[in-house]
Design a protein around this motif. Sequence first.
Motif, short mmCIF file in Angstrom:
data_model
loop_
_atom_site.label_atom_id
_atom_site.label_comp_id
_atom_site.label_asym_id
_atom_site.label_seq_id
_atom_site.Cartn_x
_atom_site.Cartn_y
_atom_site.Cartn_z
N SER A 69 45.17 33.63 46.58
CA SER A 69 46.41 33.94 46.02
C SER A 69 46.14 33.60 43.96
O SER A 69 45.03 31.78 44.89
N GLY A 70 46.03 33.18 43.09
CA GLY A 70 45.25 32.78 41.99
C GLY A 70 44.61 33.26 41.38
O GLY A 70 43.95 34.36 41.85
N SER A 71 44.52 32.39 40.46
CA SER A 71 42.75 33.13 39.25
C SER A 71 42.40 32.60 39.05
O SER A 71 43.14 31.14 38.61
N VAL A 72 41.43 33.20 38.18
CA VAL A 72 40.06 31.61 37.51
C VAL A 72 39.40 32.26 36.90
O VAL A 72 39.39 33.96 37.18
N THR A 73 39.23 32.20 35.41
CA THR A 73 38.92 33.05 34.05
C THR A 73 37.65 32.45 33.24
O THR A 73 37.84 31.18 33.67
N ILE A 74 36.86 32.91 33.39
CA ILE A 74 35.50 31.94 32.81
C ILE A 74 35.04 32.83 31.93
O ILE A 74 34.47 34.02 31.55
N ALA A 75 34.93 32.19 30.73
CA ALA A 75 34.99 32.77 28.75
C ALA A 75 35.91 33.42 28.69
O ALA A 75 34.97 34.93 28.56
N GLY A 76 37.45 33.87 29.24
CA GLY A 76 37.49 34.48 29.25
C GLY A 76 37.93 35.96 30.03
O GLY A 76 38.38 37.32 29.65
N GLN A 77 37.23 35.78 30.77
CA GLN A 77 37.12 36.95 32.19
C GLN A 77 37.39 36.70 33.61
O GLN A 77 37.39 35.31 33.47
N CYS A 78 38.13 37.57 33.82
CA CYS A 78 38.49 37.20 34.98
C CYS A 78 38.01 36.96 36.14
O CYS A 78 37.26 38.71 36.69
N ALA A 85 29.36 43.84 41.11
CA ALA A 85 28.23 43.91 40.57
C ALA A 85 28.66 43.49 38.70
O ALA A 85 28.02 42.38 38.25
N GLN A 86 29.70 43.31 38.39
CA GLN A 86 30.37 42.11 37.50
C GLN A 86 29.88 40.58 37.81
O GLN A 86 29.86 39.90 36.17
N LEU A 87 30.92 40.49 39.37
CA LEU A 87 30.40 39.07 39.59
C LEU A 87 28.67 37.90 39.17
O LEU A 87 28.57 37.90 38.30
N ALA A 88 27.92 39.33 39.91
CA ALA A 88 26.41 39.74 39.80
C ALA A 88 25.80 38.88 37.80
O ALA A 88 24.72 38.72 37.95
N ARG A 89 26.62 40.06 36.95
CA ARG A 89 26.28 40.20 35.84
C ARG A 89 26.82 38.48 35.06
O ARG A 89 25.74 37.83 34.37
N LEU A 90 27.75 38.12 35.62
CA LEU A 90 28.53 36.72 35.25
C LEU A 90 27.38 35.53 35.45
O LEU A 90 26.93 34.99 34.73
N ARG A 91 26.93 35.85 36.98
CA ARG A 91 26.49 34.63 37.24
C ARG A 91 24.47 35.12 36.05
O ARG A 91 24.42 33.56 36.47
N ARG A 92 24.44 36.20 36.00
CA ARG A 92 22.99 36.18 35.40
C ARG A 92 22.82 35.38 33.95
O ARG A 92 22.26 35.45 33.36
#
Length: 232
Positions: A69-78, A85-92
């Motif tokens: 449970s809970g959340s993490v946002t990086i640069a406004g993205q949850c 696929a979205q996580l892969a893009r974030l890592r790139r």
Amino acid sequence: MSDFQQSRASEASPLLVASGLSKSFRGQIVLANAKLTVQAGDFLSIMGESGSGKSTFLNILAGNLRPDSGSVTIAGQCVTTMKEAQLARLRRTELGFVYQSLNLLPTLSGLDNILLPTVLDHRDLREGKKEALELAEELRVGHLLSAFPETMSGGERQRIAIARAMIHHPKLLMLDEPTGSLDSRSTEDVLRLLCHLNETRGVTVIQVTHSAAAAAYGKRTVTLKDGEVIEQ
């Protein structure tokens, strides 16, 4: 709100926010309502005893592991609701991660290990190679570009892994025990280089460490205890 005001508000927003993170394994609580806020430009050290869940916490922050449970946002993205696929893009684009095991490919040279994210992202190899050469010189591994990981010292492999994590100019660099297996001289060398990247390239650094001496290189330290984050 004017464009200028929106820009200033964006600059003031935290780079990373973790809220209410909980995680259990086989009924054992690792995180319990853990919270953390990290501003852009920070150098944060996360400490804790062996088995306290530091690596689990870091991997949840990076999106490598899902919390219960809970959340993490990086640069406004949850991060916690992203698909792979979205996580892969974030890592790139936003995030560089250095695993404790480093994950260097033994059949690739130092240069090819650094360039790997560029290749996987189908980016211009000429630009990637130029950046790789600059990073290699900055991190003092320029003489290792044709060498293979098995011929490198622990500190040299660590610096190659950091160069690989920095190749796409991430806003945030996360490292799991970056000096855990290094001797004192290599430890100081790696930590000074992390400070250099933080100060000159503006990358936000989060490191997990069990060492108070290593943690002291950061600008701020928190401790993970009984599943909670305690500010020091």
